[in-house]
Design a protein around this motif. Structure first.
Motif, short mmCIF file in Angstrom:
data_model
loop_
_atom_site.label_atom_id
_atom_site.label_comp_id
_atom_site.label_asym_id
_atom_site.label_seq_id
_atom_site.Cartn_x
_atom_site.Cartn_y
_atom_site.Cartn_z
N ASP A 1 0.83 -1.20 0.00
CA ASP A 1 0.00 0.00 0.00
C ASP A 1 0.87 1.26 0.00
N THR A 2 0.24 2.40 -0.22
CA THR A 2 0.98 3.67 -0.33
C THR A 2 1.72 4.00 0.96
N ILE A 3 1.10 3.73 2.10
CA ILE A 3 1.76 4.03 3.38
C ILE A 3 3.05 3.23 3.52
N THR A 4 3.00 1.95 3.18
CA THR A 4 4.19 1.11 3.29
C THR A 4 5.30 1.60 2.37
N HIS A 5 4.96 1.97 1.15
CA HIS A 5 5.98 2.48 0.23
C HIS A 5 6.57 3.80 0.74
N THR A 6 5.74 4.61 1.37
CA THR A 6 6.26 5.85 1.97
C THR A 6 7.22 5.53 3.11
N LEU A 7 6.85 4.55 3.92
CA LEU A 7 7.73 4.13 5.02
C LEU A 7 9.05 3.58 4.48
N PHE A 8 8.98 2.88 3.36
CA PHE A 8 10.22 2.40 2.74
C PHE A 8 11.12 3.58 2.37
N GLY A 9 10.52 4.61 1.79
CA GLY A 9 11.30 5.79 1.41
C GLY A 9 11.93 6.46 2.62
N LEU A 10 11.15 6.63 3.68
CA LEU A 10 11.68 7.24 4.90
C LEU A 10 12.74 6.34 5.53
N GLY A 11 12.54 5.02 5.41
CA GLY A 11 13.51 4.09 5.97
C GLY A 11 14.84 4.13 5.23
N ILE A 12 14.77 4.29 3.91
CA ILE A 12 16.01 4.43 3.13
C ILE A 12 16.74 5.70 3.53
N TYR A 13 15.99 6.78 3.63
CA TYR A 13 16.59 8.07 4.02
C TYR A 13 17.24 7.96 5.40
N GLY A 14 16.55 7.32 6.35
CA GLY A 14 17.09 7.20 7.70
C GLY A 14 18.34 6.35 7.77
N ALA A 15 18.48 5.38 6.85
CA ALA A 15 19.61 4.45 6.89
C ALA A 15 20.86 5.01 6.22
N ILE A 16 20.74 6.19 5.58
CA ILE A 16 21.89 6.80 4.90
C ILE A 16 22.62 7.74 5.87
#
Length: 292
Positions: A2-17
């Protein structure tokens, strides 16, 4: 997903950098890239605007979700970063590439599937081992977010541990789904999986002849037959496809369908989405309109 999960993926990538040496502007561009690239394959929803032939079911999660298109999406975000934000960096390209790959690959794991190999194959690649809305993934990201606010000096490490936990969750779910699939694969002609919202619980949809069984299963318990559906497989679907083009698209899209032919209804539905006596992927016509 769902859209929320994909948004969380994006935020998760940003946080891991590690962004220790980036300026505020560069951080904003990176955040835009991680979230935007995590969403961009779903731009195909606009194809509904010009769908006059009932093909949207195939177009959604089709070519835009192809693994072969991921470098094109990454290049798009690289150009946006360069032309609009005057920030030119290979980091943007590779970050966008990772985000799109995660989007496309994660969608393969749920029952909806994707055109992962388009344009070389029109088959929908689907494992059915992760629900479209996975609350375990939500929970992990929420805990990572809360913990990283308390321990800011370890933020990158916390996000990376969160990603490892999500990968472990997907692995465990998929390993169990694989075992259940092969448990029934020898006894039925066709088998498909649909993961429950409850972790480690699955619906096994198994077809033999014109009988479709929906079985609640885990690897720890004995399977329980929840529904047995009868498909009118001998019905001629040409007229249905002619009068309802979406039915033909659904027939091509689904691993297999249940055909309904009675006094009220003539149609097909995808049994993987059968809940409370009906499937929300059901295309039909009134039986009285069929030429006999």
């Amino acid at each position: 997903m769902d859209t929320i999960t994909h948004t969380l993926f994006g935020l998760g990538i940003y946080g891991a950098i590690n962004k220790e040496h980036l300026s505020k502007k560069e951080k904003r561009v990176l955040l835009f890239t991680t979230i935007g690239a995590s969403q961009i394959p779903d731009i195909d929803v606009i194809s509904q605007l010009w769908d006059t032939d009932g093909r949207y079911q195939m177009w959604h999660r089709g070519i835009t979700h192809s693994i072969f298109l991921t470098p094109i999406w990454a290049l798009l975000f690289y150009l946006i970063s360069w032309l609009l934000f005057a920030f030119k960096s290979k980091t943007i390209f590779f970050t966008a590439l990772i985000a799109v790959i995660i989007h496309n690959t994660s969608d393969v794991f749920n029952a909806w599937g994707t055109g992962y190999l388009e344009p070389f194959s029109t088959a929908r690649l689907t494992f059915g081992t992760i629900p479209i809305i996975d609350f375990v993934i939500w929970f992990v990201f929420i805990m990572v977010f809360l913990l990283s606010r308390k321990k800011k000096e370890q933020r990158v490490k916390i996000y990376r541990v969160g990603w490892a936990l999500i990968a472990l969750h997907i692995f465990l779910q998929s390993a169990q789904g694989y075992m259940l699939y092969h448990k029934y694969d020898q006894s039925y002609e066709q088998v498909a999986l649909s993961a429950s919202f409850v972790p480690w619980n699955f619906s096994v949809i198994a077809k033999s002849g014109n009988q479709v069984s929906i079985i609640d299963e885990t690897i720890f318990t004995e399977g329980r037959i929840k529904e047995v559906l009868t498909s009118s497989d001998d019905a001629n679907l040409d007229q249905l496809f002619s009068k309802n083009p979406r039915a033909k698209t659904l027939y091509e899209w689904a691993p297999f369908v249940v055909v309904v032919e009675d006094d009220q209804t003539y149609g097909i539905y995808d049994p993987r989405f059968y809940r409370n006596g009906q499937s929300f992927l059901f295309e039909y016509m009134e039986n009285g309109k069929i030429d006999r």
